[in-house]
Design a protein around this motif. Sequence first.
Motif, short mmCIF file in Angstrom:
data_model
loop_
_atom_site.label_atom_id
_atom_site.label_comp_id
_atom_site.label_asym_id
_atom_site.label_seq_id
_atom_site.Cartn_x
_atom_site.Cartn_y
_atom_site.Cartn_z
N ALA A 157 0.83 -1.21 0.00
CA ALA A 157 0.00 0.00 0.00
C ALA A 157 0.87 1.25 0.00
N MET A 158 1.93 1.25 0.79
CA MET A 158 2.82 2.40 0.82
C MET A 158 3.49 2.63 -0.53
N LEU A 159 3.82 1.56 -1.21
CA LEU A 159 4.43 1.69 -2.53
C LEU A 159 3.45 2.32 -3.51
N LYS A 160 2.18 1.88 -3.46
CA LYS A 160 1.17 2.47 -4.33
C LYS A 160 0.90 3.93 -3.98
N LEU A 161 1.11 4.28 -2.72
CA LEU A 161 0.95 5.66 -2.29
C LEU A 161 2.21 6.48 -2.55
N ASN A 162 3.18 5.84 -3.19
CA ASN A 162 4.43 6.50 -3.58
C ASN A 162 5.26 6.91 -2.37
N GLU A 163 5.29 6.03 -1.39
CA GLU A 163 6.11 6.22 -0.21
C GLU A 163 7.05 5.02 -0.08
N PRO A 164 8.03 4.90 -0.97
CA PRO A 164 8.85 3.69 -1.00
C PRO A 164 9.68 3.47 0.26
N GLU A 165 10.11 4.53 0.94
CA GLU A 165 10.89 4.33 2.15
C GLU A 165 10.05 3.68 3.24
N GLN A 166 8.79 4.12 3.37
CA GLN A 166 7.91 3.49 4.35
C GLN A 166 7.56 2.06 3.92
N ALA A 167 7.47 1.84 2.62
CA ALA A 167 7.23 0.48 2.13
C ALA A 167 8.38 -0.44 2.55
N ILE A 168 9.60 0.02 2.36
CA ILE A 168 10.77 -0.78 2.73
C ILE A 168 10.76 -1.09 4.22
N ALA A 169 10.38 -0.10 5.04
CA ALA A 169 10.32 -0.33 6.49
C ALA A 169 9.35 -1.46 6.82
N SER A 170 8.20 -1.51 6.15
CA SER A 170 7.22 -2.58 6.40
C SER A 170 7.75 -3.93 5.91
N TYR A 171 8.37 -3.95 4.74
CA TYR A 171 8.94 -5.21 4.24
C TYR A 171 10.04 -5.70 5.19
N ASP A 172 10.87 -4.79 5.67
CA ASP A 172 11.95 -5.17 6.58
C ASP A 172 11.39 -5.76 7.87
N ALA A 173 10.32 -5.17 8.38
CA ALA A 173 9.70 -5.68 9.60
C ALA A 173 9.18 -7.10 9.38
#
Length: 539
Positions: A157-173
């Motif tokens: 969802a963060m990636l679709k919202l164009n927030e790749p850094e927050q996306a990476i944080a979720s994937y890392d978690a």
Amino acid sequence: MARHHSQPVVDLASLLETARAAHGEGAWARAEKQYKAILARDPRHVEALHLFGLLHYQTGRSAQALRYLAEALKGGIPSADLWSDHGLVLYALGRADEALASFDAALALAPDDPDLLSKRGVACLHLGRLQEALGAFDQALAREPAHVDALGNRGNAMLKLNEPEQAIASYDAAIRIKGATARLLTNRAHALKRLDRLDEALADLQQALAIEPNFAEAAFERGMVQLALGDFENGWASYERRWETGAFAEHRRNFSSPQWTGRQSLSGRTILLHAEQGFGDTIQFVRYAPLVQRLGATVVLEVQPELVRLMARVPGVDRVVARGSKLAAFDFHCPLMSLPLAFKTTAATVPASIPYIDLDDASMAEWAKRLPAGNPRVGFCWAGKAGHRNDINRSIPLARFAALLDRPDIDFVNLRVGLSDDERAILSTRANVLDYSAQLTDFDDTAGLIKQLDLVVSVDTSVVHLAGALGVPAVVMLPFAADFRWLRTGGTSAWYPGMSLLRQPRLKDWDSVIDAARDLLAELTTYRVFTAVPAIVLK
């Protein structure tokens, strides 16, 4: 006197437990037989209908699964699990809106269930309701912080919202909890690509493929990273894996004739070259048609209907057919974007004989009559199709792009078709903007108009490929971490030597690009030189 034997009493509860056990062990055939036995005696047995429907779903029979689950829903007060499984099957059938209703019905019974909240988020994500999706994932994680599916999908969802850094944080978690999986690593790599961290993305994709060597999404994504890095030798080979991915598999053509790979002789043979993706892709890669014809082939080109007239002007094409038309027999076929692999194209051997689309004098003369004389003519386009996977980054809202149009000494010509009412209203207020979009019935019309222009300034869409193929000077406004065909750095393109690339220096920074384009227009109109557009690298 004849004896009457009574039917043995069947304990349905025991039979259900036996069926459950077989189901849990993965003994599908035995479980199916037992569920059928229960339903033969009690066709409305809710739990058997539910589990039998779930078994059908698990064995790839979603349409039948839905029928059994729908019957189960009629039998009394449904459970949250039943509504959840009903939604799961609807989602698998591509009916995300109905699936969402079922998940909501389940949540009405179990409002704090993190699995249900996560499923609701997935349905919202599919429907483009991104903030709702994010809210559902956050609610799931508030109840179960280690919910891996919710974390991974929150990243999506963060990636679709164009927030790749927050996306990476979720994937890392998610990776910290579950460990690295091919899917999580591939999604993380996609977010890293968005940030132009290509070396890290490539490492993630290599790891994903080490975990799951046949994971086509990782191989395809790796191909795009390799191409962006200029590694054409490995990149085009990996890019071929696209046909195994979910996004491409349904569009793969199942011809009886084999695909041409560059190894088979084409002398005296007929080959079908066929478009596979967007208009710009077709225009860019049709440049290979003359190379194919020189190998002795008769070249039949199948393209989108909007491109038929234009593609008939491409040297090396013997016949053009519209996609969906009946095809005559052919010996080989090749998707257009597989031709670079077939010809072993490297960054140094890109076929760049420009122009490779020639218009006749009559079509150009018609447009010459319509356009006013005097001022320099600059074509412009601020957006591509909204459905493009990276449209959030590649397109610019017209209200923002319009800062470029504040030059009364230039006649700006709109090259975008299908304008909204708001867009028409913005353009109508500018006396120096010419809008012929209603007269552009196909790309042949657009090509005739572009040939009358001094310059084209556009985002990365089919317009720039058309200008490039026609040899008209163009400035391309590229997002940060642009599409692989533009490589990672540089102000020029091997595909279109006369083009200038203006790249965002950082994610979402269109202001720098617009300012650079405005300065470039001022310089070019001052000196009236449009044939040699300088390369500009923004810092």
